[in-house]
Write a protein that holds these residues in place. Structure first.
Motif, mmCIF file in Angstrom:
data_model
loop_
_atom_site.group_PDB
_atom_site.id
_atom_site.type_symbol
_atom_site.label_atom_id
_atom_site.label_comp_id
_atom_site.label_asym_id
_atom_site.label_seq_id
_atom_site.Cartn_x
_atom_site.Cartn_y
_atom_site.Cartn_z
ATOM 1 N N MET A 44 0.842 -1.188 0.000
ATOM 2 C CA MET A 44 0.000 0.000 0.000
ATOM 3 C C MET A 44 0.882 1.244 0.000
ATOM 4 O O MET A 44 1.907 1.280 0.660
ATOM 5 N N GLN A 45 0.464 2.234 -0.748
ATOM 6 C CA GLN A 45 1.199 3.508 -0.795
ATOM 7 C C GLN A 45 0.891 4.268 0.483
ATOM 8 O O GLN A 45 -0.097 4.975 0.578
ATOM 9 N N PHE A 46 1.738 4.064 1.447
ATOM 10 C CA PHE A 46 1.402 4.503 2.792
ATOM 11 C C PHE A 46 2.690 4.783 3.546
ATOM 12 O O PHE A 46 3.444 3.871 3.822
ATOM 13 N N GLY A 47 2.965 6.032 3.790
ATOM 14 C CA GLY A 47 4.185 6.379 4.509
ATOM 15 C C GLY A 47 3.857 7.244 5.693
ATOM 16 O O GLY A 47 2.919 8.032 5.654
ATOM 17 N N LEU A 48 4.596 7.070 6.761
ATOM 18 C CA LEU A 48 4.310 7.861 7.953
ATOM 19 C C LEU A 48 5.388 8.899 8.234
ATOM 20 O O LEU A 48 5.070 10.014 8.616
ATOM 21 N N ALA A 49 6.650 8.552 8.096
ATOM 22 C CA ALA A 49 7.700 9.514 8.462
ATOM 23 C C ALA A 49 8.966 9.199 7.672
ATOM 24 O O ALA A 49 8.894 8.763 6.527
ATOM 25 N N ILE A 53 10.683 7.626 3.179
ATOM 26 C CA ILE A 53 11.560 8.090 2.108
ATOM 27 C C ILE A 53 12.467 6.942 1.662
ATOM 28 O O ILE A 53 12.723 6.769 0.464
ATOM 29 N N ILE A 56 10.388 4.741 -0.457
ATOM 30 C CA ILE A 56 10.280 5.259 -1.823
ATOM 31 C C ILE A 56 11.583 4.975 -2.578
ATOM 32 O O ILE A 56 11.557 4.545 -3.730
ATOM 33 N N THR A 59 11.806 1.697 -4.191
ATOM 34 C CA THR A 59 11.076 1.480 -5.443
ATOM 35 C C THR A 59 11.723 2.208 -6.609
ATOM 36 O O THR A 59 11.276 2.058 -7.735
ATOM 37 N N PRO A 75 -2.712 3.054 -4.178
ATOM 38 C CA PRO A 75 -3.177 4.157 -3.340
ATOM 39 C C PRO A 75 -4.416 3.822 -2.520
ATOM 40 O O PRO A 75 -4.867 4.649 -1.738
ATOM 41 N N LEU A 100 -7.200 1.425 8.175
ATOM 42 C CA LEU A 100 -6.730 1.092 6.829
ATOM 43 C C LEU A 100 -6.374 -0.386 6.744
ATOM 44 O O LEU A 100 -6.647 -1.036 5.737
ATOM 45 N N HIS B 30 -4.106 10.101 5.594
ATOM 46 C CA HIS B 30 -3.445 9.240 4.620
ATOM 47 C C HIS B 30 -4.054 9.522 3.264
ATOM 48 O O HIS B 30 -5.229 9.234 3.035
ATOM 49 N N PRO B 32 -2.597 9.719 -0.999
ATOM 50 C CA PRO B 32 -1.387 9.532 -1.802
ATOM 51 C C PRO B 32 -0.632 10.824 -2.079
ATOM 52 O O PRO B 32 0.565 10.802 -2.297
ATOM 53 N N GLY B 36 2.876 12.132 3.468
ATOM 54 C CA GLY B 36 3.088 12.249 4.887
ATOM 55 C C GLY B 36 1.735 12.217 5.552
ATOM 56 O O GLY B 36 0.725 11.987 4.877
ATOM 57 N N VAL B 37 1.707 12.415 6.848
ATOM 58 C CA VAL B 37 0.444 12.324 7.554
ATOM 59 C C VAL B 37 -0.066 13.733 7.850
ATOM 60 O O VAL B 37 0.210 14.296 8.888
ATOM 61 N N LEU B 59 2.015 13.600 13.306
ATOM 62 C CA LEU B 59 3.376 13.100 13.488
ATOM 63 C C LEU B 59 4.040 13.846 14.639
ATOM 64 O O LEU B 59 5.238 14.070 14.650
ATOM 65 N N ARG B 61 5.971 14.246 17.625
ATOM 66 C CA ARG B 61 6.852 13.268 18.264
ATOM 67 C C ARG B 61 7.579 13.852 19.466
ATOM 68 O O ARG B 61 8.574 13.306 19.898
ATOM 69 N N TYR B 84 13.756 15.217 7.415
ATOM 70 C CA TYR B 84 14.615 14.060 7.177
ATOM 71 C C TYR B 84 15.217 14.029 5.787
ATOM 72 O O TYR B 84 15.965 13.123 5.463
ATOM 73 N N PHE B 85 14.917 15.025 4.964
ATOM 74 C CA PHE B 85 15.657 15.147 3.707
ATOM 75 C C PHE B 85 16.963 15.900 3.932
ATOM 76 O O PHE B 85 17.897 15.738 3.172
ATOM 77 N N PHE B 148 15.747 10.841 -7.912
ATOM 78 C CA PHE B 148 16.299 9.910 -6.921
ATOM 79 C C PHE B 148 17.603 9.290 -7.407
ATOM 80 O O PHE B 148 18.436 8.906 -6.598
ATOM 81 N N MET B 166 20.657 8.764 5.457
ATOM 82 C CA MET B 166 19.694 9.843 5.671
ATOM 83 C C MET B 166 19.934 10.596 6.964
ATOM 84 O O MET B 166 19.856 11.812 7.001
#
Lengths: 221, 384
Positions: A44-49, A53, A56, A59, A75, A100, B30, B32, B36-37, B59, B61, B84-85, B148, B166
């Motif tokens: 699933m296209q699902f990222g939290l933090a 990255i 990603i 992929t 998605p 989800l 969530h 696409p 991020g959240v 998020l 924290r 984080y980038f 990338f 990272m």
């Protein structure tokens, strides 16, 4: 090769090769079924933090997760069967994660990617950070690291594939969707007065074993 | 001061036409496109946005409180996880604040190393930002793959320097953690020499692309007045035409020694924000070439700095840098103990998001995704 009933009924490897030379391919339903499933896992296209990255990056051109049949990140949870929990799950986000997960179709799997998803990681002392998503949903593979490298995610993916391959279709170890008694949906926690309620899901996070009181000699047997 | 000196700002109210129902949609946490959240509660009249309320905190924290509990050095790895980038620029901003607080001098060689790592960070951040923006425009794959591909080259350099791809925890109060690995600068030189070709490639693919122009020009306009009033910084502010770059106005580090231009936009739309990032990458290449040429030999750490028992005297300090996303500042109050009494981050991502509603009002719902992408935020920094 599979195990359980499927493996017991499997054809001997030598005979299989010999038959293959004659144009006859013999396998079991279990092996065929698991072979199909393990090579078409759709995450699933699902990222939290932060870990998202690296997910990603996995992929992208250098690491290319497409080699594993996991090219398309979906998605929508309805089209996915793997949830990669990549990053810190906060208590504000945890209900959405469980929701989800519930919406995904069976058979479904979970990879907890990174220290935060496993245990809260460096943010564990934070009041708003969940101390591991495996308190609410069953996790198949844990990847340590902060963040884990793409190679680590690929390794987790291969571990999951091996796990799928080993899964018998009958017996007590059969997947949830083949078990009429098994629970497919998990309760979604809600924000209580002080914390998430319930604080953990006892179905997937059983109580720790009671402490044994006695001398060391007795305990060590 | 009179009451009129502070003019309260209210976003313009757009009324529904009355020919349809207002539909309230929750985009996120969530989604696409939010990468991020992050949640946007959008009210729609047909396809038109009439209200937009950002919802933060998914998020959160406890970064600031954790930093107040630990020693000064212990929060250095937490700054890596803010944006984080750009972990190396975050390191720099925090180190700068502590150096101001403790009165430390950074040796010349360490300053050059900091500039080199910061500009490499800026290039990989802008490349990724452009890749993600195009992804959200529907160009699924190619631009992000290109971005990338280049990012991985920079991450290889970071990995060799700091041990991590990272979370590059490299800077220390009064200098840098370790000397450069043997042959590292030559590798940087080779990779920097390849960047103009990459930017030409991205530009050939995108800059006069019909779809990009149709969807980005005149969309999500941010006026210079609003940008200044809302405290917007970084590429967003410069795309609106305001000449403000902390590298030029504050001269932190050794930025006054380098020749570079500050690119400015005319319209403040999505297209200008894309263009600004492309041009800034080109300027960063120039800075990198100068820094690699001029870097002196010498120590990399102030001898007065110490790791254990680090207790700055009582006082307060604010250190700020031009991070790839805008002004990143750390405000610290010391009470003379080994941990900060107050630790506060001024994150560019959060402040830049405050004008999201103004940029989205009256636009189509499909443009919200693009406008959001063009702000270039990282949720670790928004919620902290």
């Amino acid at each position: 090769m599979g195990s359980g009933i499927g493996a017991a009924m499997a054809v001997k490897p030598d005979l299989k090769i010999e038959l293959g030379k004659q144009g006859v391919f013999v396998t079991t339903i279990s092996d065929l079924y698991n072979w199909g499933r393990k090579n078409s896992v759709w995450p699933m296209q699902f990222g939290l933090a932060c870990c998202a990255i690296e997910m990603i990056a996995t992929t992208m051109a250098r690491y290319d997760l497409a080699r594993f049949g996991a090219e398309v990140f979906r998605p929508s949870p309805r089209q996915a069967d793997l949830m990669i929990i990549s990053g810190t799950v906060t208590k504000k986000m945890a209900p959405q994660v469980v929701r989800l997960y519930n919406q995904m179709a069976e058979p479904k799997y979970v990879i907890a990617m990174g220290a935060c998803a496993i245990s809260g990681g460096p943010f564990k002392q934070g009041y708003n950070v969940l101390k591991g998503i495996d308190r609410y949903i069953p996790v198949d593979v844990h990847i340590p690291g902060c963040p884990p490298r793409p190679e680590a995610l690929i390794h987790a993916f291969m571990t999951l594939q091996a796990k799928i391959d080993e899964q018998p279709l009958t017996g007590s170890e059969r997947p949830r969707h083949l078990d009429a008694e098994a629970q497919g949906e998990f309760p979604i926690p809600v924000q209580g007065a002080h914390d998430l309620e319930p604080p953990v899901n006892r179905l997937v996070w059983p109580l720790p074993a009671p402490a044994v009181i006695g001398t060391d000699a007795e305990n060590c047997g | 001061m009179t009451a009129t000196a502070f003019k309260s700002y209210r976003p313009p109210i757009i009324e529904a036409d009355g020919d349809g129902e207002v539909l309230e949609v929750a985009m996120g946490p969530h989604h696409p496109s939010t990468h991020g959240v992050f949640r946007m509660d959008v009210a729609l009249d047909g396809e038109r946005v009439i209200r937009l309320k950002p919802v933060f905190g998914y998020l959160h924290r406890n970064h600031e409180k954790i930093a107040e509990k630990g020693s000064y050095l212990a929060s250095m790895p937490y700054t890596d996880r803010l944006d984080y980038f750009c972990s190396l620029t975050n390191n720099w901003a925090y180190a700068l604040a502590v150096e101001k607080l403790a009165g430390l001098e950074v040796p010349e060689r360490a300053e050059y190393i900091r500039v080199i790592t910061a500009e490499l960070t800026r290039i990989q951040n802008h490349a990724s930002a452009i890749g993600f923006l195009m992804q959200e425009m529907g160009a699924s794959g190619t631009p992000l793959m290109y971005a990338f591909r280049e990012r991985e080259k920079i991450l290889d350099l970071f990995e060799e320097l700091t041990g991590s791809r990272m979370m590059c925890n490299y800077m220390r109060f009064g200098g840098c953690r370790s000397e450069l690995p043997t042959g590292w600068l030559e590798k940087v030189k080779v990779i920097v020499a390849g960047f103009p070709a990459f930017i030409d490639e991205i530009e050939a693919l995108l800059t006069s692309n019909e779809i990009l122009m149709a969807r980005a020009q005149g969309v999500g306009v941010l006026t210079p007045e609003l940008a200044v009033n809302a405290g917007i910084t970084g590429p967003m502010l410069r795309a609106a035409g305001v000449n403000y770059d902390i590298r030029k106005v504050d001269h932190y580090g050794i930025y006054d020694r380098f020749t570079f231009r500050v690119p400015l936009g005319d319209h403040g739309d999505i297209y200008d924000r894309y263009m600004i990032r492309v041009l800034e990458m080109r300027e960063s290449i120039g800075i990198l070439e100068q820094a690699i040429r001029d870097i002196p030999a010498g120590p990399i750490m102030d001898p007065k700095s110490k790791i254990r028992g680090f207790r700055p005297k009582v006082g307060e300090a604010y250190g700020r840098i031009e991070a790839p996303k805008g002004e990143l500042g750390f405000y610290l109050i010391s009470d003379g103990t080994s941990n900060p009494y107050r630790y506060r981050v001024r994150p560019p991502s959060l402040i830049n998001l405050t004008v999201l509603e103004d940029m989205c009002l009256g636009q189509n719902v499909a443009d919200v995704v693009l406008i959001f992408g063009s702000v270039d935020i990282v949720l670790g920094e928004v919620d902290r």
